[in-house]
Design an enzyme around this catalytic site. Structure first.
Site, PDB file in Angstrom:
ATOM      1  N   HIS A 167       0.823  -1.225   0.000  1.00  0.00           N
ATOM      2  CA  HIS A 167       0.000   0.000   0.000  1.00  0.00           C
ATOM      3  C   HIS A 167       0.851   1.267   0.000  1.00  0.00           C
ATOM      4  O   HIS A 167       0.335   2.351  -0.241  1.00  0.00           O
ATOM      5  CB  HIS A 167      -0.926   0.008   1.223  1.00  0.00           C
ATOM      6  CG  HIS A 167      -2.011  -1.033   1.138  1.00  0.00           C
ATOM      7  ND1 HIS A 167      -3.318  -0.723   0.902  1.00  0.00           N
ATOM      8  CD2 HIS A 167      -1.959  -2.386   1.228  1.00  0.00           C
ATOM      9  CE1 HIS A 167      -4.040  -1.840   0.869  1.00  0.00           C
ATOM     10  NE2 HIS A 167      -3.236  -2.853   1.066  1.00  0.00           N
ATOM     11  N   ASP A 375       3.770   9.570  -0.641  1.00  0.00           N
ATOM     12  CA  ASP A 375       2.587   8.840  -0.172  1.00  0.00           C
ATOM     13  C   ASP A 375       2.304   7.717  -1.157  1.00  0.00           C
ATOM     14  O   ASP A 375       2.441   7.925  -2.375  1.00  0.00           O
ATOM     15  CB  ASP A 375       1.380   9.802  -0.132  1.00  0.00           C
ATOM     16  CG  ASP A 375       0.373   9.427   0.939  1.00  0.00           C
ATOM     17  OD1 ASP A 375       0.288   8.231   1.271  1.00  0.00           O
ATOM     18  OD2 ASP A 375      -0.322  10.329   1.440  1.00  0.00           O
TER      19      ASP A 375
HETATM   20  O1  F6P Z   1      -0.756   3.589   4.645  1.00  0.00           O
HETATM   21  C1  F6P Z   1      -0.300   2.437   5.239  1.00  0.00           C
HETATM   22  C2  F6P Z   1      -1.114   2.033   6.452  1.00  0.00           C
HETATM   23  O2  F6P Z   1      -0.619   0.852   7.006  1.00  0.00           O
HETATM   24  C3  F6P Z   1      -2.588   1.867   6.132  1.00  0.00           C
HETATM   25  O3  F6P Z   1      -2.870   0.611   5.598  1.00  0.00           O
HETATM   26  C4  F6P Z   1      -3.209   2.116   7.476  1.00  0.00           C
HETATM   27  O4  F6P Z   1      -4.537   2.513   7.384  1.00  0.00           O
HETATM   28  C5  F6P Z   1      -2.351   3.222   8.026  1.00  0.00           C
HETATM   29  O5  F6P Z   1      -1.074   3.047   7.439  1.00  0.00           O
HETATM   30  C6  F6P Z   1      -2.337   3.281   9.549  1.00  0.00           C
HETATM   31  O6  F6P Z   1      -1.370   2.464  10.053  1.00  0.00           O
HETATM   32  P1  F6P Z   1      -1.287   1.822  11.487  1.00  0.00           P
HETATM   33  O7  F6P Z   1      -1.802   0.440  11.370  1.00  0.00           O
HETATM   34  O8  F6P Z   1       0.165   1.894  11.825  1.00  0.00           O
HETATM   35  O9  F6P Z   1      -2.126   2.649  12.412  1.00  0.00           O
END
Ligand code: F6P
Length: 496
Positions: A167, A375
């Site tokens: 992602h 990003d």
């Molecule tokens: O953008 C990457 C990501 O892992 C997303 O999939 C997720 O919503 C966001 O970062 C928040 O991450 P964490 O699980 O560290 O709160």
């Protein structure tokens, strides 16, 4: 007596196993509710037609939970200890990989004991998945926290179809090669039949490091390597645009959007930022540009409000507390110099908001600022566009967000160029409305077409099309394949 009718037994639905760091639910009081976030809704159509299991962590350390069902999905919790939370999650995932993959805009830390915890937790996810998956099931592994899972799982269960989607960005070679465990990570990913990236740049970067580190051969979109064949593709993640449109059009949202503007003192211009509080998001650069516009008298502090929602995130991971301090100092200093009693120019909220409130903010805002330094995609940009049912808003978008590859009609900016951002903000506020409306209409078309369901379908179809069985292992394949490796990189091949 009527002749017995011939019945064909219905095809059992295929088994889809989603593997992600987090389960798609969060605890509210005694029960669970669906977490906000795109992945769950993106997979909804697939979930409806398959039997789906989801392997993930609850987000709370040391929480041993039995499997349970939520909204028709079989949830399989994986335990992560408090020590692993620190070394696997805050450490290797968010202190090493996250900054490294985001162009090292914050210096990554390379620490052996973090790497050990990363391997141990990835192994646990792979083992849990191997227990859960039915014979021949389709497994879809997600994101940077779990890059070793595909190869670990392939070893345990060669019968599975395995897909992996990243992602976040996959960095340029020069950056990725800094990682002391780079070969192991690439080998982990190559355990998958399909590896997907948000942009073609990420996919190209990955192909190059796979060739350089493991001697993989690039055949169009496929990497041929000692362990088999892996298709490498680009699948830009989308949003559930219809849901955003529904919320945006609801009378409650329209009322709330009006109320927000009234509560802010009916400004002429409402600027908005919505982000997790993260050093990649470039929140400070917006504040710097706003400050310059105020200093130069190009923005009227009595008629302009900038609302910044900064959702708390990864408080204990390296770099996050410093970013919070910086953003809060800058917001405070603008308000100190340009605000009035009950009239702050910057309305800063270090709080999460529910989707309804966010959509009301999207509708209320004239200009949306999405200015990350780097990003993977940035779904907020797409949500803002989906919410502009009357085409009125203007999106300012960083060239370094994956979304910029698809959203060329936004006002694109280089977030490292504060002067350029000032000019873009000026243009968004004072430019030709008709031009902006036309651009918004084009943006909306793409966001509704390439939505979350499209993304999941594209990826899963590619995985289903995997037809060729893995070739027999090449003798000596457990090695890095140094004989195939790019000679220029030969000094770098292997474990550093
Ligand atoms: O953008 C990457 C990501 O892992 C997303 O999939 C997720 O919503 C966001 O970062 C928040 O991450 P964490 O699980 O560290 O709160």
């Amino acid at each position: 007596m009527p002749a017995p009718t011939e019945t064909t037994s219905p095809q059992p639905p295929r088994h889809l196993v989603v593997v992600a760091n987090r389960l798609p639910v969060r605890r509210v009081g005694e029960s669970w509710e669906r977490s906000p976030g795109g992945l769950v809704s993106a997979l909804e159509p697939a979930v409806r037609t398959s039997r789906t299991s989801w392997v993930g962590w609850t987000g709370v350390p040391d929480e041993p939970l039995d499997a349970f069902e939520h909204e028709g999905v079989d949830l399989r919790p994986v335990v992560v200890s408090a020590d692993e939370l620190q070394r696997f999650y805050e450490g290797f995932s968010n202190g090493t990989l996250w900054p490294l993959y985001h162009d090292a805009i914050f210096v990554p830390t390379f620490q052996e004991d973090w790497w050990e915890a990363y391997q141990a937790v990835n192994r646990r996810f792979a083992e849990r998945t191997a227990e859960v998956a039915s014979p021949g099931a389709t497994v879809w592994v997600h994101d940077y926290q779990l890059q070793l899972v595909p190869a670990m799982l392939r070893e345990l269960r060669p019968d599975l179809r395995i897909g992996f989607f990243l992602h976040i960005p996959f960095p340029a070679q020069e950056l990725f090669l800094r990682l002391p465990w780079r070969t192991e990570v690439v080998r982990g990913l190559l355990g998958a039949d399909v590896v997907g990236f948000q942009t073609s740049v990420g996919a190209d970067n990955f192909r190059l490091v796979a060739r350089r580190l493991l001697g993989a051969r690039i055949e169009a979109r496929t990497l041929v390597h000692a362990g088999g064949r892996t298709r490498v593709g680009t699948y830009p993640v989308g949003i559930d645009a219809e849901r955003i449109r529904e919320i945006a059009e609801s009378p409650d949202t329209v009322r709330r959007a009006r109320e927000i503007r009234a509560e802010l003192g009916e400004p002429d211009t409402l600027l908005l930022g919505v982000d997790r509080l993260d050093y990649t998001k470039g929140i400070e650069v917006r504040l710097r540009a706003l400050r310059a516009l105020l200093d130069e008298g190009r923005v009227d502090p009595g008629r302009t409000v900038f609302v910044q929602i900064a959702q708390p995130s990864r408080d204990d991971a390296p770099g996050y507390a410093e970013t919070r301090t910086l953003v809060e100092q800058m917001a405070g200093s603008i308000n100190g110099d340009f605000g009035g009693i009950g009239a702050a120019v910057v309305q800063y909220l270090h709080q999460g908001q529910d989707l309804e409130e966010l959509v009301a903010l999207y509708r209320a805002a004239d200009v949306m600022l999405v200015t990350p330094f780097r990003d993977g995609m940035n779904l907020v940009a797409k949500e803002y566009v989906a919410a502009q049912v009357d085409l009125d808003g203007v999106l300012i978008l960083s060239e370094f967000a994956g979304a910029a590859h698809q959203m060329k009609q936004a006002v694109l900016v280089n977030p490292f160029d504060v002067r350029g951002l000032e000019a873009a903000m000026d243009e968004a506020v004072n430019g030709d409305r008709k031009v902006h409306r036309r651009r918004m209409a084009l943006l909306r078309r793409a966001v509704f077409r390439d939505d979350a369901a499209w993304w999941a379908r594209e990826f899963l179809d590619a995985l289903e099309r995997r037809s060729d069985p893995p070739p027999p292992p090449v003798p000596g394949s457990s090695d890095t394949g140094a004989t195939h490796a790019d000679p220029i990189g030969s000094g770098l091949v292997g474990r550093a």
